[in-house]
Design a protein around this motif. Sequence first.
Motif, PDB file in Angstrom:
ATOM      1  N   TYR A   1     -28.449 -34.052  23.712  1.00  7.06           N
ATOM      2  CA  TYR A   1     -27.932 -34.782  24.050  1.00  7.06           C
ATOM      3  C   TYR A   1     -28.774 -37.073  23.618  1.00  7.06           C
ATOM      4  CZ  TYR A   1     -24.468 -38.993  25.540  1.00  7.06           C
ATOM      5  OH  TYR A   1     -24.082 -39.955  25.738  1.00  7.06           O
TER       6      TYR A   1
ATOM      7  N   THR B   1     -20.357 -38.093  21.060  1.00 10.73           N
ATOM      8  CA  THR B   1     -19.881 -39.004  22.546  1.00 10.73           C
ATOM      9  C   THR B   1     -19.541 -37.948  23.408  1.00 10.73           C
ATOM     10  OG1 THR B   1     -17.204 -38.306  22.798  1.00 10.73           O
ATOM     11  CG2 THR B   1     -18.637 -40.376  21.549  1.00 10.73           C
ATOM     12  N   ALA B   2     -19.681 -38.317  25.343  1.00 10.46           N
ATOM     13  CA  ALA B   2     -19.861 -36.321  25.792  1.00 10.46           C
ATOM     14  C   ALA B   2     -18.656 -35.857  25.914  1.00 10.46           C
ATOM     15  CB  ALA B   2     -20.319 -37.292  27.194  1.00 10.46           C
ATOM     16  N   ARG B   3     -17.886 -36.708  25.949  1.00 10.94           N
ATOM     17  CA  ARG B   3     -16.223 -35.818  25.781  1.00 10.94           C
ATOM     18  C   ARG B   3     -15.617 -35.105  24.258  1.00 10.94           C
ATOM     19  NH1 ARG B   3     -11.300 -36.364  27.895  1.00 10.94           N
ATOM     20  NH2 ARG B   3     -12.158 -37.519  29.553  1.00 10.94           N
ATOM     21  N   GLU B   4     -16.483 -35.212  23.493  1.00 14.09           N
ATOM     22  CA  GLU B   4     -16.246 -34.600  21.864  1.00 14.09           C
ATOM     23  C   GLU B   4     -17.315 -33.346  22.081  1.00 14.09           C
ATOM     24  OE1 GLU B   4     -16.051 -37.936  18.655  1.00 14.09           O
ATOM     25  OE2 GLU B   4     -17.771 -37.134  19.392  1.00 14.09           O
TER      26      GLU B   4
ATOM     27  N   GLU C   1     -19.859 -33.053  30.341  1.00 13.42           N
ATOM     28  CA  GLU C   1     -20.200 -34.556  31.078  1.00 13.42           C
ATOM     29  C   GLU C   1     -21.400 -35.041  31.724  1.00 13.42           C
ATOM     30  OE1 GLU C   1     -17.394 -37.296  30.625  1.00 13.42           O
ATOM     31  OE2 GLU C   1     -15.647 -36.482  30.313  1.00 13.42           O
TER      32      GLU C   1
ATOM     33  N   ALA D   1     -27.720 -40.677  24.183  1.00 15.24           N
ATOM     34  CA  ALA D   1     -26.587 -41.943  24.652  1.00 15.24           C
ATOM     35  C   ALA D   1     -25.864 -42.780  23.380  1.00 15.24           C
ATOM     36  CB  ALA D   1     -26.779 -42.546  25.570  1.00 15.24           C
ATOM     37  N   ASP D   2     -26.890 -42.955  22.544  1.00 13.89           N
ATOM     38  CA  ASP D   2     -27.219 -43.252  21.399  1.00 13.89           C
ATOM     39  C   ASP D   2     -27.024 -42.387  19.933  1.00 13.89           C
ATOM     40  OD1 ASP D   2     -29.655 -42.072  20.551  1.00 13.89           O
ATOM     41  OD2 ASP D   2     -30.547 -43.900  20.185  1.00 13.89           O
TER      42      ASP D   2
ATOM     43  N   THR E   1     -24.844 -35.006  30.587  1.00 16.60           N
ATOM     44  CA  THR E   1     -24.358 -36.485  29.667  1.00 16.60           C
ATOM     45  C   THR E   1     -26.114 -37.554  30.644  1.00 16.60           C
ATOM     46  OG1 THR E   1     -22.505 -36.916  29.390  1.00 16.60           O
ATOM     47  CG2 THR E   1     -23.169 -35.824  27.976  1.00 16.60           C
TER      48      THR E   1
END
Lengths: 220, 220
Positions: free
Chosen positions: B192, B199-202, B119, B194-195, B122
């Motif tokens: 990475y 997601t960061a978590r995935e 995370e 953001a679009d 990102t």
Amino acid sequence: MSGDADKRADAAEMKLAASPWKPFEARRRERDVKRGAVLRVAVSLFLEQGYDRTSLNEVAERLNITKPALYNYFRSKEEILVECYRLGQEKAMAGIERILAKPDTGLVRLRALIRHYCEVMTLDFGQCLVRVDDHVLSALARDQVREGKRLIDRYFRDFLTSGMEDGSIKPCDVRLTVFAITGAINWVGHWYRADGEMTAREIGDTYAMQLTGSLAVEET
Amino acid sequence: MSGDADKRADAAEMKLAASPWKPFEARRRERDVKRGAVLRVAVSLFLEQGYDRTSLNEVAERLNITKPALYNYFRSKEEILVECYRLGQEKAMAGIERILAKPDTGLVRLRALIRHYCEVMTLDFGQCLVRVDDHVLSALARDQVREGKRLIDRYFRDFLTSGMEDGSIKPCDVRLTVFAITGAINWVGHWYRADGEMTAREIGDTYAMQLTGSLAVEET
DNA sequence: TCTTTGTATTACCGGTCGGTAACTTATCGA
DNA sequence: TCGATAAGTTACCGACCGGTAATACAAAGA
């Protein structure tokens, strides 16, 4: 008239036969050697100090020449860097072609590529690929360089995918898995030291097994 | 005499009670907000164009001020970058402290750290840690920044080592394994978006399992 | 109301760097 | 021996950048 011409031609042929393109080729070879020397010094300084903080004066100084002399071999500083990138990518591609030359499962090929790419990351021109930010390039040159990087990445994906198809590799997210593998190897370019504890080959062997550990179908 | 003093004190107290440090604190807060804005714009430009190719004029322009105004908040361009690094490292350390707060096996902690560090990668300030070459810093500042990086690395090694001791992780070469793990995560900072699709978590969840896949004793 | 303090501006400086022009020198071919 | 070509050199230019006065101005405090 034809006598004169023949004599000239004979003389030229004898000379050529004794040592074809002697002067011309010798000069071109010398030139290539010097060009290569510029690149080796340049990439070393780029890695040591960063591209922007390395002046062409420094590069020239290490070669015992002056800055304008560099312009006999390169059109610009950018061209020097692009050539460094190209040499790194060439090294990588050479290994890929060697792997493609003989048939193997996807897993075996992937492991071979990991080993090879690890070795590339221990070379200056290889480290250049991941340690010199390509933001310093013009948009055009940057696209060119990134195309080369994408090409290498593609083979990682190809090998992984074909491994999943031939049953040597478990199903997984190709994109993410390849990112993890290439990321780990790229990082070698940051911490590897030639005078360190591990040789390039040892790193490659270890990574080849470890990074594919959770992917391999048959545990070896 | 004491009357005067009391009156002044009372007035001051009433004022303070109504809104303590009103003018002073409000000003300091404003200042911090502006300082933070400078850092956010700066790190964004550093990532976009590189440190050396980002001029303070550009930074100032995006903030609708002029270059010398920046010197109200920072002593030099280098200080701006050092602060960016520091904020990234702070983010990382915050997660580490959270992990240390509750007892767990080395494996669980290592996986939690992987998730957290993903995370961080990102975020702009996190990406700064791996995408801005610290060669641009003076030797002193560079050592300072690298000390911070080493600290984070140390926790990866600590968690891995304690995992081997408590039996949750198989024996392995600590140094090399941690290099592989951190390398893979650091690479996230490079690709990475953001679009993007994930997601960061995935990413963190996937990496936490994949990168420890061949290390875990009990397969989950 | 006057003064102080912080924040911003304009104008400017010194230094560096990539790149070029003009010139010199050495080497090779005819 | 003479001319062409390649490969260096010295000297220089224009542009940019980090950083610094000197100054203007608004707001808070006495």
